[in-house]
Scaffold this active site. Structure first.
Site, PDB file in Angstrom:
ATOM      1  N   LYS A  92       0.854  -1.195   0.000  1.00  0.00           N
ATOM      2  CA  LYS A  92       0.000   0.000   0.000  1.00  0.00           C
ATOM      3  C   LYS A  92       0.886   1.239   0.000  1.00  0.00           C
ATOM      4  O   LYS A  92       1.861   1.306   0.746  1.00  0.00           O
ATOM      5  CB  LYS A  92      -0.886  -0.003   1.247  1.00  0.00           C
ATOM      6  CG  LYS A  92      -2.341  -0.268   0.935  1.00  0.00           C
ATOM      7  CD  LYS A  92      -3.181  -0.345   2.166  1.00  0.00           C
ATOM      8  CE  LYS A  92      -4.476   0.420   1.961  1.00  0.00           C
ATOM      9  NZ  LYS A  92      -5.510   0.029   2.929  1.00  0.00           N
ATOM     10  N   GLU A 114     -19.627  -6.391   9.760  1.00  0.00           N
ATOM     11  CA  GLU A 114     -20.629  -5.660  10.549  1.00  0.00           C
ATOM     12  C   GLU A 114     -21.698  -6.591  11.099  1.00  0.00           C
ATOM     13  O   GLU A 114     -22.196  -6.388  12.217  1.00  0.00           O
ATOM     14  CB  GLU A 114     -21.271  -4.563   9.691  1.00  0.00           C
ATOM     15  CG  GLU A 114     -20.348  -3.391   9.357  1.00  0.00           C
ATOM     16  CD  GLU A 114     -19.366  -3.662   8.225  1.00  0.00           C
ATOM     17  OE1 GLU A 114     -19.451  -4.754   7.602  1.00  0.00           O
ATOM     18  OE2 GLU A 114     -18.506  -2.803   7.956  1.00  0.00           O
ATOM     19  N   ARG A 138     -25.623  -3.095   6.571  1.00  0.00           N
ATOM     20  CA  ARG A 138     -25.262  -4.491   6.351  1.00  0.00           C
ATOM     21  C   ARG A 138     -25.878  -5.428   7.389  1.00  0.00           C
ATOM     22  O   ARG A 138     -26.085  -6.601   7.126  1.00  0.00           O
ATOM     23  CB  ARG A 138     -23.730  -4.627   6.475  1.00  0.00           C
ATOM     24  CG  ARG A 138     -22.963  -4.255   5.258  1.00  0.00           C
ATOM     25  CD  ARG A 138     -22.953  -5.448   4.354  1.00  0.00           C
ATOM     26  NE  ARG A 138     -22.589  -5.109   2.996  1.00  0.00           N
ATOM     27  CZ  ARG A 138     -21.394  -5.297   2.477  1.00  0.00           C
ATOM     28  NH1 ARG A 138     -20.428  -5.782   3.205  1.00  0.00           N
ATOM     29  NH2 ARG A 138     -21.172  -4.997   1.229  1.00  0.00           N
TER      30      ARG A 138
END
Ligand SMILES: Cc1ncc(C[n+]2csc(CCOP(=O)(O)OP(=O)(O)O)c2C)c(N)n1
Length: 648
Positions: free
Chosen positions: A288, A374, A402
């Site tokens: 990243k 979630e 969600r």
């Protein structure tokens, strides 16, 4: 100097480039992304990490006929630059400009809309099945990060894909990071796979691809037998390397790990992958922030920064800014947790975003990052509550969508005491329709047992958190993204009375009853309502302002009393009108037979997707401003029209 990037109108041009030109293009893309993101902010580190991967995918696969399905889409800037959106790239995330995620309306290369995590394998599998049922012939490739792989949906999709055996390529973009360090058992498993030497897997891939001769149209039994034998023996490579064995056992062919920044290698890998039959997973290791040292050194900070200085790597911050709602929430949580061992904090991969990082630093044993999960987070919180703790699930409004069923089935139906701290409620701005938190009042208030509240400012947020932690049953509070108002914070926490609103002005109910109109404001819209009332007073119109505090239970006594007397009501909320706070007020008036006596206007968002753009632009556009509230009250007082209307 002319850039190669300026000649790339689509993947067709990319496919003609020589290796040295590809290398140059990769550098140009990195520069372009850093430059453009530095102006207004956006996703940075995730995009710098996938430059070579995206180039290799578009160079090798025949997009858009072959379908590329990105997970989340926050890392799709490179994809946008390579697929005809170079000229508009500087508009990314701005009002009227390119989306910061993937949108089917934006390009035929955006195969499937995305922004919430862990959807790519499901969508890609659906596309593969549709292809086969219709006798079509193209490749389907899903690209998913190791963070997104922690989401239940991704695992459900793997379960399905491993048994359906469709031709499907899953590229696992493994950078060991979600926004912060990735978590979970699967992550640790992949860490082991990451240390494995690549070459056996690479040899196996090449041999297997050669073995795919049996898929060619003219092929004899002999050739098929050879290919079959080859395939058997290549299995041994996997046993030898142990890399990705779990996936092999689930029915995938697993290749990698491969260096995700080695462009020629990646292209070669994908050329071979194209020929492999059945579901395939390719593990690609990327870094990243690759290519820009600031982002490489701290990819969490540079995951999605605001505007910054390219040369010095400093993120623009105005000195003296008030704290954010997130900071006030997190400080209050830690303060309360200091005194109460039963308080635990839960985040679904948003330690920084929700501020729960502070809980992690102070009470690591009472902090849980469950990954992008979630649904699990909510039911896990339910378990913690049954177990005698006081769980605070800090989940953005948009991501809690969600876990709707878990909130209903696992928490509310059992009346469990779970606190839902919904950050990023209301419009969030540049991240757009998929991330605006404009549905939560509606989806929370319809569930039996759930209590629903929102503070007018950061001081009230502290009291609401305290109130929520020390009441019974499920309770939710919502607060917006970004800077708070800068009001002073009380030293001690206060318990607010459940279902009691605050009359802000005038100060007595008797006076309020004499006003021309009542503005019932919910959450941080109270500030706009107060401002509107002040300005209206200058033109001789007097409006009472109520800080509603609770969307459920409503302060029926106050609302009914004022409605009956004043007969003109305006509700204001940073939420959809449908199902929101204003709807709750309408339901109350209707239930008490008052609807025909009261003229009411509802200020909030209409039944459409709210686009991306600066919050100030969106609020102006949809009337969440003091001047619009003023106009609505003005028109209501002046007009003879009866009944209720959406105030647009
Ligand atoms: C359902 C859901 N929860 C949380 C998020 C917030 N979020 C955006 S990117 C991200 C990290 C994703 O990690 P990974 O898939 O590994 O991609 P990377 O950024 O590392 O490339 C998270 C948690 C989200 N998009 N969707």
């Amino acid at each position: 100097m002319t850039r190669i990037l300026d000649s790339i109108d689509g993947p067709a041009q990319l496919r003609t480039l020589k290796p040295a030109q590809m290398r140059q293009l990769a550098e140009e893309i990195r520069r372009e992304i850093i430059e453009k993101v530095s102006v207004k902010g956006g996703h940075l580190a995730p995009n710098l990490g996938v430059v070579e991967l995206t180039m290799a995918l578009h160079a090798v696969f025949n997009t858009p006929d072959d379908l590329l399905v990105w997970d989340i889409g926050h890392q799709a800037y490179v994809h946008k630059l390579l697929t005809g959106r170079r000229a508009q790239f500087h508009t990314i995330r701005q009002f009227g400009g390119l989306s910061g995620y993937l949108r089917r309306e934006e390009s035929p290369y955006d195969v499937f809309g995305a922004s919430h995590a862990s959807t790519s394998i499901s969508a890609a599998l659906g596309l593969a099945v549709a292809r086969d049922l219709q006798g079509k012939d193209f490749k389907v490739v899903a690209v998913i990060g190791d963070g997104a792989l922690t989401g239940g949906m991704a695992l459900e999709a793997l379960n399905n894909a491993g048994s359906l055996k469709k031709n499907l390529v899953i590229v696992l973009n493994d950078n060991e990071k979600s926004i912060s360090d990735n978590v979970g058992a699967l992550h640790h498993y992949l860490s082991k796979a990451r240390q494995v030497e690549t070459s056996p897997s690479y040899r196996r891939l090449r041999e297997m691809a050669k073995g795919s001769i049996n898929k060619l149209p003219v092929v004899g039994d002999k050739a098929r037998e050879v290919a079959g034998r080859a395939e058997m023996s290549f299995k041994n490579f996997v046993m030898y390397s142990k890399s990705g064995q779990i996936f092999e056992e689930l029915g995938f062919k697993f290749f990698g790990p491969f260096d995700g920044h080695n462009l020629p290698l990646l292209m070669d890998v994908f050329e071979n992958i194209k020929r492999i039959e059945g579901p395939v997973i390719v593990q690609v290791i990327t870094k990243k922030g690759k290519g820009w040292e600031y982002a490489e050194n701290d990819s969490t900070k540079w995951h999605g920064p605001g505007a910054f200085d390219y040369a010095t790597g400093t993120i623009t911050k105005n000195a003296g800014d008030p704290p954010t709602y997130t900071e006030v929430f997190a400080n209050a949580l830690v303060e309360l947790a200091e005194k109460d061992q039963s308080i635990v904090g839960i985040t679904a991969a948003m330690a920084e975003g929700t501020g729960l990082k502070k809980m992690h630093q102070r009470f690591p044993e009472r902090y849980f990052d469950v990954g992008i999960a979630e649904q699990h987070a909510v039911t896990f919180a339910g378990g913690l509550a049954v177990g005698g703790l006081r769980p605070v699930a800090a989940i953005y409004s948009t991501f809690l969508q969600r876990a709707f069923d878990q909130v209903i089935h696992d928490v509310c139906m059992q009346d469990l005491h779970v606190v839902f701290a919904m950050d990023r409620a209301g419009v969030v701005g540049e991240d757009g329709p998929t991330q605006h938190g404009v549905f939560d009042i509606a989806f929370m208030r319809i569930i039996p047992n759930m209590k629903v509240m929102a503070p007018k400012d950061e001081n009230e947020l502290r009291h609401m958190l305290y109130t929520a932690i020390y009441m019974d049953g499920p309770v939710s509070l919502r607060y917006p993204r970004g800077k708070a108002l800068g009001v002073p914070l009380d030293a001690t926490f206060q318990k607010l009375e459940v279902g009691k609103a605050e009359l802000i002005s005038p100060t007595t109910i008797e006076e309020a009853e004499q006003q021309d109109c009542v503005i019932l404001a919910y959450g941080t819209t109270v500030a706009q309502a107060e401002q509107a009332a002040k300005e209206l007073a200058e033109s001789g119109i007097h409006a009472a302002v109520v800080n509603a505090r609770w969307a459920k239970p409503l302060d029926e006594e106050l609302i009914l009393r004022l409605s009956k007397k004043v007969r003109r009501v305006v509700t204001v909320e940073d939420h959809m009108v449908a199902g929101g706070f204003g709807s709750a007020v309408l339901e109350l008036l209707e239930a008490r037979g008052l609807l025909h006596e009261v003229d009411i206007r509802l200020v909030g968002y209409p039944d459409r997707l709210i686009e991306h753009g600066a919050p100030s632009i969106l609020k102006e556009l949809y009337g969440l401003t003091s001047s619009h509230i003023k106009d609505v009250v003005h028109n209501l007082v002046e007009s003879e029209s009866k009944g209720y209307e959406l105030a647009h």
